[in-house]
Design a protein around this motif. Sequence first.
Motif, short mmCIF file in Angstrom:
data_model
loop_
_atom_site.label_atom_id
_atom_site.label_comp_id
_atom_site.label_asym_id
_atom_site.label_seq_id
_atom_site.Cartn_x
_atom_site.Cartn_y
_atom_site.Cartn_z
N VAL A 204 -33.94 -20.04 -76.04
CA VAL A 204 -33.70 -21.27 -75.27
C VAL A 204 -34.41 -21.10 -73.93
O VAL A 204 -34.12 -20.16 -73.19
CB VAL A 204 -32.19 -21.52 -75.03
CG1 VAL A 204 -31.98 -22.81 -74.23
CG2 VAL A 204 -31.42 -21.57 -76.35
N VAL A 205 -35.36 -21.97 -73.64
CA VAL A 205 -36.12 -21.84 -72.39
C VAL A 205 -35.74 -22.97 -71.44
O VAL A 205 -35.92 -24.15 -71.75
CB VAL A 205 -37.65 -21.92 -72.63
CG1 VAL A 205 -38.38 -21.27 -71.46
CG2 VAL A 205 -38.04 -21.28 -73.93
N ALA A 206 -35.23 -22.59 -70.27
CA ALA A 206 -34.83 -23.59 -69.26
C ALA A 206 -35.19 -23.07 -67.88
O ALA A 206 -34.34 -22.57 -67.14
CB ALA A 206 -33.32 -23.87 -69.36
N ASP A 226 -36.67 -26.01 -76.24
CA ASP A 226 -37.38 -26.22 -74.98
C ASP A 226 -36.60 -27.21 -74.12
O ASP A 226 -36.56 -28.41 -74.40
CB ASP A 226 -38.78 -26.78 -75.30
CG ASP A 226 -39.68 -26.85 -74.08
OD1 ASP A 226 -39.20 -26.55 -72.98
OD2 ASP A 226 -40.86 -27.20 -74.26
N VAL A 227 -35.99 -26.71 -73.04
CA VAL A 227 -35.20 -27.57 -72.17
C VAL A 227 -36.06 -28.14 -71.03
O VAL A 227 -35.75 -29.19 -70.48
CB VAL A 227 -33.99 -26.78 -71.58
CG1 VAL A 227 -33.11 -27.68 -70.74
CG2 VAL A 227 -33.17 -26.15 -72.70
N GLY A 228 -37.13 -27.49 -70.72
CA GLY A 228 -37.94 -27.84 -69.54
C GLY A 228 -38.48 -29.25 -69.55
O GLY A 228 -38.82 -29.80 -70.60
N ILE A 229 -38.49 -29.84 -68.36
CA ILE A 229 -39.15 -31.14 -68.18
C ILE A 229 -40.08 -30.97 -66.99
O ILE A 229 -39.64 -30.78 -65.86
CB ILE A 229 -38.13 -32.26 -67.87
CG1 ILE A 229 -37.08 -32.38 -68.97
CG2 ILE A 229 -38.85 -33.60 -67.66
CD1 ILE A 229 -35.98 -33.39 -68.67
N ASP A 239 -41.27 -26.32 -71.20
CA ASP A 239 -41.52 -24.94 -70.79
C ASP A 239 -42.18 -24.16 -71.91
O ASP A 239 -42.46 -22.98 -71.77
CB ASP A 239 -40.19 -24.26 -70.42
CG ASP A 239 -39.58 -24.82 -69.14
OD1 ASP A 239 -40.29 -25.51 -68.39
OD2 ASP A 239 -38.38 -24.56 -68.89
N VAL A 240 -42.38 -24.82 -73.05
CA VAL A 240 -42.96 -24.15 -74.22
C VAL A 240 -44.38 -24.69 -74.44
O VAL A 240 -44.60 -25.90 -74.38
CB VAL A 240 -42.09 -24.42 -75.48
CG1 VAL A 240 -42.76 -23.90 -76.75
CG2 VAL A 240 -40.71 -23.80 -75.32
#
Length: 281
Positions: A204-206, A226-229, A239-240
């Motif tokens: 889990v990437v944040a 992928d949590v990133g925005i 984030d991916v």
Amino acid sequence: MIRLDGTKVAADLQAELTQTAAGLREQGIVPGLAVILVGNDPASKVYVGRKEKMAEKIGIKNFAYTLADDTTEQQLLELIDQLNQNDQVDGILVQLPLPDQIDEQKILQAIDPAKDVDSFHPENVGKLMQGLPGPKPCTPNGIMKLLAAYDIPIEGKHAVIIGRSNIVGKPMAHLLLEQNATVTITHSRTKNLAELTKQADIVVVAIGRPNYLTGEMIKDGAIVIDVGINRLEKKLVGDVDFENVAEKAGYLTPVPGGVGPMTIIMLMVNTIKACRLRRTP
Ligand code: NAD
């Protein structure tokens, strides 16, 4: 690679919630959500707009407050106090970040825990940590729902979380632990981070770093969330490094269309739940 389609899973939940809200309406109960935006942050405006629109579609009454950038802490506390006492309001959400003159913790702690649909109040954070019933934070709980919708078993899996924020990383760890994953939390000071992610069944990437996670950092068949925005010039990315990771991952969430829609729908789930707990026998 299977795309974990958050838009689709959220749409299914939306249909269920719309029915539940209609049932409540028949009993004379209209669930209410208060969303408070302070200042003019463009990204916050977009998020708040999406939340209000979704509430309306489901049949949740919006109590929308847009406050000036120079709103004082006292003014915001007074508004929260009014909303805590307003019986028509089941959920209160204060969009973060807040302007510098306002102490975020003071504000989050002023929200009635029974109306804390973001689940950021220390009482609810404590409940989550102890595995007690209570509202669950929207982004990590949305991820759990997405994994469940694709029948992905969690028990015994090694999950590596990148990022340790109070909003995503830390509560994510508790929810995965609750379902018997073995959890590793990593962050900006972690040494040899890729050595850890390479061992992970679930990553889990944040962190908020565009295209940070690459295929070399995961093992074959890994489940990648992928949590990133991240807003690049004309494009929204996670984030991916999607194309690259897609060649190796077993499951992967897209950005947009993965975790984002799940976060919004879980806010609605929490609002309807809070309404039922407060207003139905
Ligand atoms: P944050 O800024 O509060 O925390 C970032 C975390 O990442 C920190 O714990 C830091 O240690 C870690 N980090 C930073 N750089 C790192 C690196 N190079 N290697 C390892 N760890 C590193 O972040 P947040 O609020 O959790 O948000 C993270 C991202 O998720 C942002 O892009 C945010 O916009 C996005 N987000 C998306 C949703 C959604 O619904 N999709 C919800 C919340 C946050």
